[in-house]
Design a protein around this motif. Sequence first.
Motif, mmCIF file in Angstrom:
data_model
loop_
_atom_site.group_PDB
_atom_site.id
_atom_site.type_symbol
_atom_site.label_atom_id
_atom_site.label_comp_id
_atom_site.label_asym_id
_atom_site.label_seq_id
_atom_site.Cartn_x
_atom_site.Cartn_y
_atom_site.Cartn_z
ATOM 1 N N GLY A 93 0.827 -1.209 0.000
ATOM 2 C CA GLY A 93 0.000 0.000 0.000
ATOM 3 C C GLY A 93 0.857 1.253 0.000
ATOM 4 N N ASN A 114 0.188 5.628 -1.623
ATOM 5 C CA ASN A 114 -0.433 6.811 -1.027
ATOM 6 C C ASN A 114 -0.066 6.891 0.459
ATOM 7 O OD1 ASN A 114 -2.433 7.990 -3.070
ATOM 8 N ND2 ASN A 114 -2.999 5.824 -3.093
ATOM 9 N N GLY A 115 -0.390 8.034 1.043
ATOM 10 C CA GLY A 115 -0.416 8.199 2.500
ATOM 11 C C GLY A 115 0.799 7.669 3.225
ATOM 12 N N ASP A 142 1.405 -1.469 -4.581
ATOM 13 C CA ASP A 142 0.098 -0.822 -4.435
ATOM 14 C C ASP A 142 -0.841 -1.282 -5.538
ATOM 15 O OD1 ASP A 142 -0.734 1.854 -2.567
ATOM 16 O OD2 ASP A 142 -2.113 1.276 -4.172
ATOM 17 N N GLY A 184 -6.368 0.911 -5.939
ATOM 18 C CA GLY A 184 -7.831 0.991 -5.954
ATOM 19 C C GLY A 184 -8.351 2.177 -5.163
ATOM 20 N N ASP A 227 0.390 -5.844 -7.511
ATOM 21 C CA ASP A 227 -0.471 -6.945 -7.047
ATOM 22 C C ASP A 227 -1.243 -6.559 -5.798
ATOM 23 O OD1 ASP A 227 0.154 -9.012 -8.951
ATOM 24 O OD2 ASP A 227 2.163 -9.058 -8.067
ATOM 25 N N ASN A 234 1.111 -2.532 5.376
ATOM 26 C CA ASN A 234 0.476 -1.216 5.530
ATOM 27 C C ASN A 234 -0.803 -1.061 4.710
ATOM 28 O OD1 ASN A 234 0.641 1.945 5.877
ATOM 29 N ND2 ASN A 234 0.589 1.563 3.668
ATOM 30 N N GLY A 261 -4.358 -0.842 3.129
ATOM 31 C CA GLY A 261 -5.623 -0.841 3.861
ATOM 32 C C GLY A 261 -6.749 -0.166 3.107
ATOM 33 N N HIS A 264 -6.855 -6.416 4.955
ATOM 34 C CA HIS A 264 -6.056 -6.141 6.165
ATOM 35 C C HIS A 264 -5.445 -7.408 6.753
ATOM 36 C CE1 HIS A 264 -6.855 -1.857 6.721
ATOM 37 N NE2 HIS A 264 -8.051 -2.107 6.204
ATOM 38 N N THR A 318 -1.674 -1.552 12.769
ATOM 39 C CA THR A 318 -3.000 -1.669 13.380
ATOM 40 C C THR A 318 -3.607 -0.261 13.476
ATOM 41 O OG1 THR A 318 -4.268 -2.575 15.240
ATOM 42 C CG2 THR A 318 -2.148 -1.589 15.777
ATOM 43 N N SER A 319 -4.483 -0.046 14.414
ATOM 44 C CA SER A 319 -5.176 1.229 14.526
ATOM 45 C C SER A 319 -5.714 1.373 15.945
ATOM 46 C CB SER A 319 -6.351 1.228 13.545
ATOM 47 O OG SER A 319 -7.262 2.245 13.872
ATOM 48 N N TYR A 324 -13.225 -3.484 10.533
ATOM 49 C CA TYR A 324 -11.868 -2.918 10.562
ATOM 50 C C TYR A 324 -11.193 -3.175 11.917
ATOM 51 C CZ TYR A 324 -8.393 0.905 10.113
ATOM 52 O OH TYR A 324 -7.245 1.667 10.060
ATOM 53 N N ILE A 327 -1.605 7.597 13.572
ATOM 54 C CA ILE A 327 -2.631 8.590 13.237
ATOM 55 C C ILE A 327 -1.991 9.531 12.229
ATOM 56 C CG2 ILE A 327 -4.035 10.516 14.041
ATOM 57 C CD1 ILE A 327 -5.168 8.184 15.293
ATOM 58 N N SER A 362 -4.646 11.319 5.725
ATOM 59 C CA SER A 362 -4.544 10.579 4.464
ATOM 60 C C SER A 362 -5.921 10.571 3.839
ATOM 61 C CB SER A 362 -4.089 9.143 4.722
ATOM 62 O OG SER A 362 -5.161 8.402 5.276
ATOM 63 N N LEU A 387 -7.778 8.109 3.660
ATOM 64 C CA LEU A 387 -8.685 7.315 4.509
ATOM 65 C C LEU A 387 -9.237 8.151 5.653
ATOM 66 C CD1 LEU A 387 -7.141 3.709 4.869
ATOM 67 C CD2 LEU A 387 -8.829 4.545 3.260
HETATM 68 N N1 LIG Z 1 -4.305 7.379 8.428
HETATM 69 C C1 LIG Z 1 -4.545 7.053 9.681
HETATM 70 O O1 LIG Z 1 -4.736 7.880 10.554
HETATM 71 C C2 LIG Z 1 -4.549 5.606 10.073
HETATM 72 C C3 LIG Z 1 -4.936 5.284 11.378
HETATM 73 C C4 LIG Z 1 -4.870 3.972 11.777
HETATM 74 C C5 LIG Z 1 -4.444 3.007 10.889
HETATM 75 N N2 LIG Z 1 -4.126 3.352 9.607
HETATM 76 C C6 LIG Z 1 -3.700 2.293 8.697
HETATM 77 O O2 LIG Z 1 -2.538 2.712 8.008
HETATM 78 C C7 LIG Z 1 -2.510 2.069 6.724
HETATM 79 C C8 LIG Z 1 -2.292 3.100 5.634
HETATM 80 O O3 LIG Z 1 -3.412 3.943 5.594
HETATM 81 P P1 LIG Z 1 -3.412 5.394 4.938
HETATM 82 O O4 LIG Z 1 -4.140 6.255 5.888
HETATM 83 O O5 LIG Z 1 -2.067 5.785 4.486
HETATM 84 O O6 LIG Z 1 -4.406 5.119 3.699
HETATM 85 P P2 LIG Z 1 -4.281 5.358 2.110
HETATM 86 O O7 LIG Z 1 -5.604 5.037 1.510
HETATM 87 O O8 LIG Z 1 -3.692 6.692 1.841
HETATM 88 O O9 LIG Z 1 -3.235 4.250 1.668
HETATM 89 C C9 LIG Z 1 -3.552 2.884 1.643
HETATM 90 C C10 LIG Z 1 -2.957 2.296 0.398
HETATM 91 O O10 LIG Z 1 -3.225 0.871 0.381
HETATM 92 C C11 LIG Z 1 -3.489 0.507 -0.956
HETATM 93 N N3 LIG Z 1 -4.240 -0.745 -1.004
HETATM 94 C C12 LIG Z 1 -5.522 -0.954 -0.658
HETATM 95 N N4 LIG Z 1 -5.868 -2.236 -0.872
HETATM 96 C C13 LIG Z 1 -4.759 -2.863 -1.344
HETATM 97 C C14 LIG Z 1 -4.487 -4.196 -1.738
HETATM 98 N N5 LIG Z 1 -5.431 -5.151 -1.699
HETATM 99 N N6 LIG Z 1 -3.233 -4.507 -2.169
HETATM 100 C C15 LIG Z 1 -2.271 -3.552 -2.235
HETATM 101 N N7 LIG Z 1 -2.496 -2.264 -1.895
HETATM 102 C C16 LIG Z 1 -3.723 -1.920 -1.454
HETATM 103 C C17 LIG Z 1 -4.297 1.665 -1.518
HETATM 104 O O11 LIG Z 1 -4.274 1.668 -2.936
HETATM 105 C C18 LIG Z 1 -3.598 2.850 -0.887
HETATM 106 O O12 LIG Z 1 -2.596 3.376 -1.729
HETATM 107 C C19 LIG Z 1 -3.812 1.287 6.602
HETATM 108 O O13 LIG Z 1 -3.592 -0.062 6.961
HETATM 109 C C20 LIG Z 1 -4.706 1.959 7.616
HETATM 110 O O14 LIG Z 1 -5.722 1.095 8.075
HETATM 111 C C21 LIG Z 1 -4.170 4.633 9.179
#
Ligand SMILES: NC(=O)c1ccc[n+]([C@@H]2O[C@H](COP(=O)([O-])OP(=O)(O)OC[C@H]3O[C@@H](n4cnc5c(N)ncnc54)[C@H](O)[C@@H]3O)[C@@H](O)[C@H]2O)c1
Length: 299
Positions: A14, A17-18, A38, A41, A72, A97, A99, A121, A148-149, A162, A193, A196, A198
């Motif tokens: 993943g 992004n983010g 990545d 999606g 993939d 990572n 999600g 996840h 995790t979260s 989730y 935290i 992003s 999400l």
């Molecule tokens: N942002 C937050 O505050 C926060 C808080 C708690 C946990 N998280 C966790 O951190 C991780 C990253 O989140 P983020 O906020 O950067 O989100 P994000 O959406 O910016 O990035 C997630 C990335 O995962 C990719 N992805 C989704 N499904 C996939 C798959 N099946 N195979 C490969 N790639 C895939 C997406 O294309 C995306 O680029 C996640 O696991 C999320 O649950 C984030």
Amino acid sequence: MALDFTDKVVVVTGAGNGLGKSHALLFGARGAKVVVNDLGGSGSGEGSDASVADGVVAEIKASGGDAVANPDSVTDGDKIIQCALDTFGRVDVVVNNAGILRDKSLHKMSDDDWDMVYEVHLRGAYKVSRAAFPHMRDQGYGRFVMTTSAAGIYGNFGQANYSACKLALHGLSQTIAAEGRAKGVKSNTIAPIAASRLMGTVMDEDAMKLLRPESVSPLVAYLSHDSCDATGGLFEVGAGWISRVRWERSQGAFFDPAGFSPDDVEAAWEQINDFSDATHPTSPADTFRAIQANPHLNG
Ligand SMILES: NC(=O)c1ccc[n+]([C@@H]2O[C@H](COP(=O)([O-])OP(=O)(O)OC[C@H]3O[C@@H](n4cnc5c(N)ncnc54)[C@H](O)[C@@H]3O)[C@@H](O)[C@H]2O)c1
């Protein structure tokens, strides 16, 4: 000396992004060969776009780093690890990572919402880790970081799917830590935290500015480095704050295992819930030790 990842192969799922993108850029800047995975999606897991991973690889290369794009899904984790082996010949670090979110309160949850979140996840992190772990065991070295979260650690309204899968990732991490201990393989969990896509729907603009993904990546990199001995840990991290979370257990109350009643439980309720003189168990052995301390078992 600055922590360096030269000759290390790092897989970040993943990473388009983010948070994942921020981790991948940091690893790339510190000399790692990075597999930027990545699927590309939507935030709820629909569609795919290979150019998302390509863009991050281009950024790493433009700064003089080395990286390969992998489009993939994490549910095909073996393909992602094969990409690392085919391109760079080994795998040293896996940051799980990737999600998606499909928030619904439990009474409105569809099986599809549950299954999709589980697939990405939990099954996804399992598939990637399952494929990487034997290589790490064989080479006597490896690092996992699970994501995790706070929703997983504490529960959160509207996130049954989730939160269940997110806390399960820490279970997976703790068992990898146990199984990898004698083989030089370590695994830790972060609860980040960060602003992003999400989080865009649940945070206002000022909060989004404070919560940079770049404030999470230094912990991920440190946990992934040779010099870090931590394993089985759980860390909360965001906006320049890093903290460790652990289990706490009350001394509890003992009953006669030959027979006791719900009324006995009620009478001891305060003692069961009394956290003065609490302990911090770290393994199932600690549970057995506590059970064996029962005076009814010891005459
Ligand atoms: N942002 C937050 O505050 C926060 C808080 C708690 C946990 N998280 C966790 O951190 C991780 C990253 O989140 P983020 O906020 O950067 O989100 P994000 O959406 O910016 O990035 C997630 C990335 O995962 C990719 N992805 C989704 N499904 C996939 C798959 N099946 N195979 C490969 N790639 C895939 C997406 O294309 C995306 O680029 C996640 O696991 C999320 O649950 C984030």
